[in-house]
Motif scaffolding. Structure first.
Motif, short mmCIF file in Angstrom:
data_model
loop_
_atom_site.label_atom_id
_atom_site.label_comp_id
_atom_site.label_asym_id
_atom_site.label_seq_id
_atom_site.Cartn_x
_atom_site.Cartn_y
_atom_site.Cartn_z
N TYR A 1 0.83 -1.21 0.00
CA TYR A 1 0.00 0.00 0.00
C TYR A 1 0.87 1.26 0.00
N ALA A 2 2.04 1.16 0.62
CA ALA A 2 2.96 2.31 0.68
C ALA A 2 3.73 2.49 -0.63
N GLY A 3 3.53 1.59 -1.59
CA GLY A 3 4.14 1.76 -2.90
C GLY A 3 5.32 0.86 -3.18
N ILE A 4 5.62 -0.06 -2.28
CA ILE A 4 6.74 -0.99 -2.47
C ILE A 4 6.22 -2.26 -3.12
N ASP A 5 6.91 -2.74 -4.15
CA ASP A 5 6.52 -3.99 -4.79
C ASP A 5 6.46 -5.10 -3.75
N VAL A 6 5.51 -6.00 -3.88
CA VAL A 6 5.26 -7.00 -2.85
C VAL A 6 6.46 -7.94 -2.65
N ALA A 7 7.13 -8.34 -3.73
CA ALA A 7 8.29 -9.23 -3.58
C ALA A 7 9.47 -8.49 -2.97
N LEU A 8 9.63 -7.21 -3.30
CA LEU A 8 10.68 -6.41 -2.67
C LEU A 8 10.36 -6.16 -1.20
N ALA A 9 9.09 -6.03 -0.88
CA ALA A 9 8.68 -5.89 0.52
C ALA A 9 9.06 -7.16 1.29
N ALA A 10 8.85 -8.32 0.68
CA ALA A 10 9.25 -9.57 1.32
C ALA A 10 10.76 -9.61 1.50
N THR A 11 11.50 -9.10 0.54
CA THR A 11 12.96 -9.05 0.65
C THR A 11 13.39 -8.20 1.84
N ILE A 12 12.77 -7.05 2.00
CA ILE A 12 13.13 -6.15 3.10
C ILE A 12 12.82 -6.80 4.45
N LEU A 13 11.62 -7.35 4.59
CA LEU A 13 11.23 -7.94 5.88
C LEU A 13 12.08 -9.17 6.22
N ASN A 14 12.35 -10.00 5.23
CA ASN A 14 13.20 -11.16 5.50
C ASN A 14 14.63 -10.74 5.79
N GLY A 15 15.09 -9.66 5.15
CA GLY A 15 16.42 -9.15 5.46
C GLY A 15 16.51 -8.73 6.92
N VAL A 16 15.48 -8.05 7.39
CA VAL A 16 15.44 -7.67 8.81
C VAL A 16 15.46 -8.92 9.69
N GLY A 17 14.68 -9.93 9.29
CA GLY A 17 14.63 -11.17 10.06
C GLY A 17 15.97 -11.88 10.12
N VAL A 18 16.70 -11.91 9.00
CA VAL A 18 18.02 -12.53 8.98
C VAL A 18 18.97 -11.79 9.92
N GLY A 19 18.88 -10.46 9.93
CA GLY A 19 19.70 -9.68 10.85
C GLY A 19 19.36 -9.97 12.30
N ILE A 20 18.06 -10.09 12.60
CA ILE A 20 17.63 -10.43 13.96
C ILE A 20 18.15 -11.81 14.36
N LEU A 21 18.13 -12.76 13.42
CA LEU A 21 18.62 -14.10 13.70
C LEU A 21 20.10 -14.09 14.07
N VAL A 22 20.91 -13.37 13.30
CA VAL A 22 22.34 -13.28 13.60
C VAL A 22 22.56 -12.63 14.95
N PHE A 23 21.80 -11.55 15.23
CA PHE A 23 21.91 -10.88 16.52
C PHE A 23 21.53 -11.82 17.67
N ALA A 24 20.43 -12.56 17.49
CA ALA A 24 19.97 -13.47 18.55
C ALA A 24 21.00 -14.56 18.81
N LEU A 25 21.62 -15.08 17.77
CA LEU A 25 22.65 -16.10 17.96
C LEU A 25 23.85 -15.54 18.72
N SER A 26 24.15 -14.27 18.50
CA SER A 26 25.28 -13.65 19.21
C SER A 26 25.02 -13.57 20.72
#
Length: 540
Positions: free
Chosen positions: A75-100
């Protein structure tokens, strides 16, 4: 996190986003990821949670919060697949942080901490979690949240324990299997709070989450009219005793070296009680998944919580080898060897998936070209409910049942298909027919009624009602319907994934004319038209 170690979660985020955009630039999301994109885009367009514009509410998008988040970004104008890329990128970063958080970084020292954190980032980027995320699923963000959840259980701190019911609620709203992890994790938190004498406050936070959960289920039942998401009806219809068990063994094989590290961590740990309590929700999830048909299990994404748990335990094993007072050099060598073999195993799998995403299958672009000849009144009956339904306008009905309530609960039937009066039927025949000898070395061809019905396996003709599982039932119901509708449809078969597995029936008096269908089909099989997702969407 100190000494600039925060850079490694950011490196993981940047590496994942770059790799994901590369896949979208040169290939396509997975077939099943498109299904959720349909729901997110319809939600963003004000169409509600539905499988097609103007269609009834349908809970085919099992990842509820993920669907909502993608819809908001769309709705904010970001393509849906690119939106998935952004959110999963954040999740991957959270995963690395949590493992630390599981690493005793101060004991390890600055230089060794940097080496280990780089190793953590690399293994996460190459893991099946990233692979499933590249396919377009919610696995990255979901796994990041689970990693934080497991850390809080492991720490067993009264203040942190209060977060367990809230994170458990988020997991339950994120995915249906998250309910198992969330509820069992909340019970573990209850046990820990009782022992720590923090029970009253914990019960209050649990009560708040329980009320919120009840409100959600009351809303969703009134909105969708069903107790469960539609895919759960389909996946629970197998006649096998433990249909998910084989998938679990394959998952263990894919992560064999990390699983060995995880087992060593349990055996060698002095904090075995907390480890067992931490992994209990994941073990319960695997137990319940054993009774389900694990379809759509791309890169073992349904076992992603298990992959997170294995990564956590492997991290604890590294801590034991390198930070304990009595360092064992032989054990450290074993640890390094297992890590290297894990990297090589994961790297091979990830490269294979990227090549698969770039495969250029005709189905990636065929519905894109065909959409020019369809309209909002075109009616399609499908068993492959992702890419085709994403691009093609009109009414779409999922005959397997993942996105259509009628077929999810009652199953497809020739009578139901007849009532739909479809302009187009498209299916993967799932081994119910054999078309290898009809096209004379061509990639696609039109076939006659005689060729069609002689290609259907004799023992499966007319027995569609003996199958509960929609993947088999739907093709047989389609064939039975076509048997009573001769001369009304033209038939086509297409080469896909090693055989003539795709079948189309085009109504002769329908909206899409024969020459239009063949024109779009021919273009999709030409290499110069093997365009990527971002090329088709013109998202940049």
């Amino acid at each position: 996190m100190s000494e600039r170690l925060w850079i490694y979660p950011l490196i993981a985020v940047a590496a994942y986003i770059a790799l994901s955009v590369y896949v979208l630039w040169t290939g396509h999301p997975h077939e099943d990821a498109y299904i959720l994109y349909i729901f997110s885009e319809n939600f963003a367009a004000g169409e509600g949670i539905s499988y097609f514009k103007g269609g009834p509410p349908a809970e085919g998008a099992t990842d509820f919060l993920w669907m909502i988040a993608l819809g908001v970004l769309t709705y904010a104008g970001i393509d849906v697949a690119l939106a998935a890329t952004i959110l999963n990128g954040v999740g991957v970063g959270i995963l690395v942080f949590a493992l630390s958080l599981f690493l005793p970084l101060r004991q390890l020292g600055n230089r060794l901490s940097h080496v280990i954190m780089l190793g953590v980032a690399v293994i996460v980027i190459l893991s099946p979690i990233t692979e499933a995320s590249l396919a377009g699923f919610s696995t990255g963000l979901y796994s990041g949240i689970i990693a934080l959840f497991l850390y809080i259980i492991y720490r067993n701190n009264d203040n942190l324990n209060l977060l367990i019911p809230f994170i458990g609620l988020v997991l339950g709203l994120f995915r249906p299997d998250g309910v198992i992890i969330g509820v069992s994790g909340a019970l573990v938190g209850l046990l820990n709070s009782y022992k720590n004498e923090g029970l009253n406050v914990y019960l209050k936070s649990s009560a708040i989450c329980f009320v919120l959960g009840c409100f959600y289920f009351f809303w969703r039942y009134n909105y969708f009219g069903s107790l469960l998401p539609l895919p759960l009806y389909v996946k629970g219809s197998s006649s096998d005793l433990l249909p998910g068990l084989a998938s679990h063994f394959k998952w263990v094989g894919q992560s064999a070296f990390l699983v060995i590290m995880a087992m060593l961590a349990i055996f060698l740990s002095n904090n075995r009680r907390n480890i067992v309590l931490m992994i209990t929700p994941v073990l319960l999830l695997f137990f319940f998944l054993s009774f389900a048909t694990l379809s759509q299990n791309v890169s073992y994404r349904l076992q992603a919580p298990g992959t997170v748990a294995v990564l956590v335990l492997a991290t604890l094993f590294v801590s034991y080898c390198l930070a304990s007072k009595s360092k064992n050099k032989k054990l450290s060598v074993v640890m390094l060897g297992l890590y290297v073999f894990s990297i090589l195993q994961y790297l091979d799998d990830t490269v294979d998936y990227v090549h698969y995403a770039q495969g250029g299958a005709y189905i990636n672009s065929f519905p894109f070209y065909l959409k020019d000849y369809a309209s909002s009144s075109t009616v399609s009956g499908l068993t492959e409910a992702g890419r085709f339904a994403y691009w093609l306008p009109g009414e779409k009905y999922d005959l397997v049942g993942l996105n259509t309530k009628k077929t999810a609960i009652e199953g497809a039937s020739p009578q139901y298909i007849s009532k739909l009066d479809p302009d187009l039927l498209f299916m993967h025949h799932a081994g119910t027919a054999e078309f290898s000898n009809v096209c004379n070395n061509k990639k696609w061809c039109q076939i006659t009624s005689e060729e069609l019905f002689s290609s259907i396996e004799a023992e499966k003709a007319g027995v569609w009602d003996e199958y509960n599982y929609g993947v088999k039932r739907a093709p047989l119901a389609i064939f039975d319907f076509l048997g009573s509708s001769k001369n009304r449809f033209d038939y086509y078969v297409m080469y896909y994934e090693g055989g003539f597995n795709h079948f189309y029936a085009l109504k002769k008096s329908g909206e899409i004319e024969n020459f239009q269908f063949e024109k779009a089909l021919s273009k999709s099989f030409q290499d110069k038209n093997g365009r990527s997702y971002l090329d088709l969407k013109n998202a940049f």
